[in-house]
Design a protein around this motif. Structure first.
Motif, mmCIF file in Angstrom:
data_model
loop_
_atom_site.group_PDB
_atom_site.id
_atom_site.type_symbol
_atom_site.label_atom_id
_atom_site.label_comp_id
_atom_site.label_asym_id
_atom_site.label_seq_id
_atom_site.Cartn_x
_atom_site.Cartn_y
_atom_site.Cartn_z
ATOM 1 N N LYS A 1 0.831 -1.209 0.000
ATOM 2 C CA LYS A 1 0.000 0.000 0.000
ATOM 3 C C LYS A 1 0.861 1.253 0.000
ATOM 4 C CE LYS A 1 -1.328 2.001 3.591
ATOM 5 N NZ LYS A 1 -1.017 3.229 4.393
ATOM 6 N N ARG B 1 0.989 4.183 -2.927
ATOM 7 C CA ARG B 1 0.595 5.528 -2.498
ATOM 8 C C ARG B 1 1.723 6.527 -2.739
ATOM 9 N NH1 ARG B 1 1.110 8.738 1.847
ATOM 10 N NH2 ARG B 1 2.291 7.199 3.057
ATOM 11 N N ILE C 1 -3.336 -4.732 -1.361
ATOM 12 C CA ILE C 1 -3.777 -3.400 -0.948
ATOM 13 C C ILE C 1 -5.270 -3.412 -0.632
ATOM 14 C CG2 ILE C 1 -4.009 -0.993 -1.679
ATOM 15 C CD1 ILE C 1 -1.547 -1.447 -3.471
ATOM 16 N N TYR D 1 -5.784 -5.058 2.601
ATOM 17 C CA TYR D 1 -5.380 -4.201 3.720
ATOM 18 C C TYR D 1 -6.534 -3.295 4.144
ATOM 19 C CZ TYR D 1 -3.139 -0.344 6.207
ATOM 20 O OH TYR D 1 -2.828 0.619 7.141
ATOM 21 N N TYR D 2 -7.180 -2.664 3.168
ATOM 22 C CA TYR D 2 -8.260 -1.736 3.505
ATOM 23 C C TYR D 2 -9.548 -2.466 3.869
ATOM 24 C CZ TYR D 2 -5.465 2.270 2.168
ATOM 25 O OH TYR D 2 -4.490 3.232 2.130
#
Length: 208
Positions: free
Chosen positions: A59, A63, A201, A204-205
């Motif tokens: 992530k 980002r 990713i 993760y969220y």
């Protein structure tokens, strides 16, 4: 804010945040292939990262490459995850790829995304002939991107002009090298963007 070179060293790989410098021996990842910090060079190789650690690292990499703050990046992820019947991973990459600052970079107008962000923010970008100074502006198929005459005559463009004439943009961007314009001819081919594990990713969220 952490320097671009330290971000790459912490990630353990080149994220190409400083344009052409990343391809030279001056690249910090080449000169100092270990994490930043007083004890960075003496750290032992760690065991494989945990599942959460791998998700977090992936992530942070994505980002940082697009120069987004956490809340900005989270907005893109939430929108991608909220699209019914769509693959969230593909939609996330598609949205990031179609940012105006990213296309200015991907079209070869400038050597890095950070410079592209500045160029757009300073009002040098044009979308279908209209001035657009929002780096996150979402482009669509058929949009034509150009730059102001002031920028085209600047030292930055003069430096990259020869490279632009030979630049090979992604298949979804068509370049007119004489007119110095870029046209979005199709949606980005996210399937072949394999440098990131986007599923990590999304996972993760999904857990936060």
């Amino acid at each position: 804010m952490e320097s671009k070179c330290k971000i790459c060293r912490r990630a353990g790989e080149k994220l190409f945040l400083k344009g052409d410098r990343c391809f030279t021996p001056k690249c910090a990842v080449v000169r100092k292939p270990y994490p930043p910090g007083v004890h960075g060079s003496t750290l032992r190789r760690r065991r494989g990262a945990s599942e959460y650690g791998s998700q977090l690292k992936e992530k942070q990499k994505l980002r940082n490459i697009y120069h987004l703050r956490e809340n900005q990046f989270r907005t893109y992820v939430d929108k991608a995850m909220g699209m019914r019947g769509a693959d969230a991973s593909s939609k996330l990459l598609e949205a990031l790829s179609l940012r105006l600052d990213n296309v200015v970079f991907e079209a070869g107008f400038v050597p890095s995304r950070s410079i592209a962000r500045q160029v757009v923010g300073h009002g040098h970008a044009r979308v279908n002939g209209k001035k657009t100074s929002v780096p996150s502006y979402a482009l669509r198929v058929g949009d034509v991107i150009s730059l102001s005459d002031a920028f085209l005559q600047s030292s930055t463009m003069q430096t990259t002009d020869e490279a632009f004439k030979k630049f090979n943009a992604p298949s979804w961007i068509s370049l007119d090298r004489d007119a110095k314009t870029a046209t979005i001819v199709s949606l980005p081919d996210t399937v072949h963007q394999t440098s990131f594990n986007i599923k990590l990713i999304i996972e993760y969220y999904a857990r936060t």
